[in-house]
Design an enzyme around this catalytic site. Structure first.
Site: not given
Length: 407
Positions: A57, A194
């Site tokens: 990133k 998640y």
């Protein structure tokens, strides 16, 4: 057709292709690249749009001719679009995703003190969003910084807690970075993880009655924003909830609990046939691992040994997703089994009249007064169960009731 995908080093199993298939009509591939391959790939022009994940990133920043305001301020890019002239535009849709998660959770951030666990790239994004949403004070907790897990009690007045670390993420299920019980003023817990759907942190929040949410909504929301960038077209926000709900149902386990002989295995198998899911039976797995029948296990080693085997099996099955799990009637007698099952699943208690319960091959049922056993276990089933369904009719009727309730 547009050619898009996810760029990372080790992608493993990613839900991104599935999510993007529900967002737009474009190809979406997984691009696993080593650091020495990154420059050549980004300059190759073999893509129209990319999502970027760990560890690239920040690495992709020098290759972007232009950055969005949020990507520039955070210093991190998770979405790249190749423009008509071949140059790359970098954006950060994680910020949109996290803000969408906060809003969907209805946890009020404005004028609050927030603890952000972790100091990596996700932490920087979360801090920026919390600041924009009006948090009064934001404290980053890291392993070795000024504010760390050893002196975290100094911040026991925190009202919002956000986990941006991988602690508790599969396969490290059951781990939590901190104990929520010291935060008496906490009114909201968010976890960017998640998988599992409920980390140990979120399970404790539920137990304490603190509103909480996992990172699935954030994952879908940032993908929606990325998809808009890829296609140059708007997507209604309602698609986030639609896809989140569809993915959540697919990922969750359906776990059948109830008295011995109440028909759990039959109902589980019918559910498996209807949904196409794999069916797992905890008793069958125990027999397979032990190399002997359940009555033999009880006779040779006793009930406590059997319960320990049962917990081991539930720990393994509970980490997985998308299963139908049929449990033994006594699984509710151990409190530690609840988080193992609940972390990724909906627990369905099927009830059958006591006179209709099958006793054969069930050591505890054969030696117990069923009414007395039921009265002892009833509050345990009530505590474990998310749903309660009558199973005095046909298995098909019971399965229909379960599917209706799950919708």
């Amino acid at each position: 057709m547009l050619k898009c995908g996810l760029l990372g080093r080790k992608l493993g199993h990613s839900y991104s292709p599935q999510i993007h298939s529900m967002l737009g009509d474009y190809e979406y591939l997984l691009y696993e690249k080593e650091p020495e391959e990154l420059e050549a790939f980004l300059k190759s022009g073999e893509f129209d749009g990319l999502n970027v994940t760990i560890p690239y990133k920040k690495s992709v920043l020098p290759y972007c001719a232009e950055l969005s305001d949020i990507a520039r301020s955070i210093g991190s890019v998770n979405t790249i679009v190749k423009r008509p002239d071949g140059t790359l535009f970098g954006d950060n849709t994680d910020a949109f995703g996290f803000e969408s998660l906060v809003r969907s959770s209805k946890i009020a951030v404005a004028d609050s003190k927030a603890l952000v666990l972790g100091s990596g790239g996700a932490s920087v994004t979360v801090c920026a969003v919390l600041k924009n949403l009006g948090a009064r004070e934001i404290v980053v907790i890291s392993r070795s910084g000024e504010n760390n897990y050893e002196n975290i009690s100094v911040h026991a007045d925190a009202e919002i807690i956000v986990n941006t670390t991988p602690v508790g993420m599969y396969p490290r299920n059951g781990e939590a970075a901190l104990d929520l019980s010291i935060f008496k003023r906490c009114r909201g817990v968010l976890d960017v993880v998640y998988n599992p759907a409920r980390t140990a942190l979120l399970l404790q929040a539920e137990e304490l009655g603190i509103p909480c949410a996992c990172g699935l909504h954030m994952l879908v929301a940032q993908a929606k924003r990325s998809s808009e960038q890829f296609m140059g077209a708007s997507i209604v926000d309602g698609e986030i909830s639609r896809i989140e709900n569809a993915l959540g149902r697919q990922m969750q386990n359906i776990i059948i609990i109830g008295m011995p002989g109440s028909g759990k295995t039959t109902v589980a198998n019918r559910l498996g046939e209807l949904t196409g899911r794999r069916v797992c039976d905890t008793d069958a797995e125990i027999v397979s691992r032990a190399g002997m029948s359940i009555p033999e296990i009880f006779e040779k080693f006793g009930e406590e040994h059997f319960r320990s085997l049962e917990t081991e099996v539930m720990s393994d099955m509970g980490k997985q997703g998308g299963l139908i799990i049929s449990t033994g009637g006594g699984c509710v007698t151990r409190d530690e089994n609840y988080p193992l099952l609940h972390q990724n699943g909906t627990l369905v208690w099927i009830k059958r009249d006591l006179e209709s319960l099958e006793r054969s091959g069930r050591p505890i049922s054969m030696r117990s007064d069923l009414k007395e056993l039921y009265e002892k276990r009833r509050p345990m089933y009530e505590r474990f169960a998310d749903l309660c369904v009558d199973n005095n009719g046909s298995p098909e009727e019971t399965v229909s009731r379960i599917m209706e309730a799950l919708q």
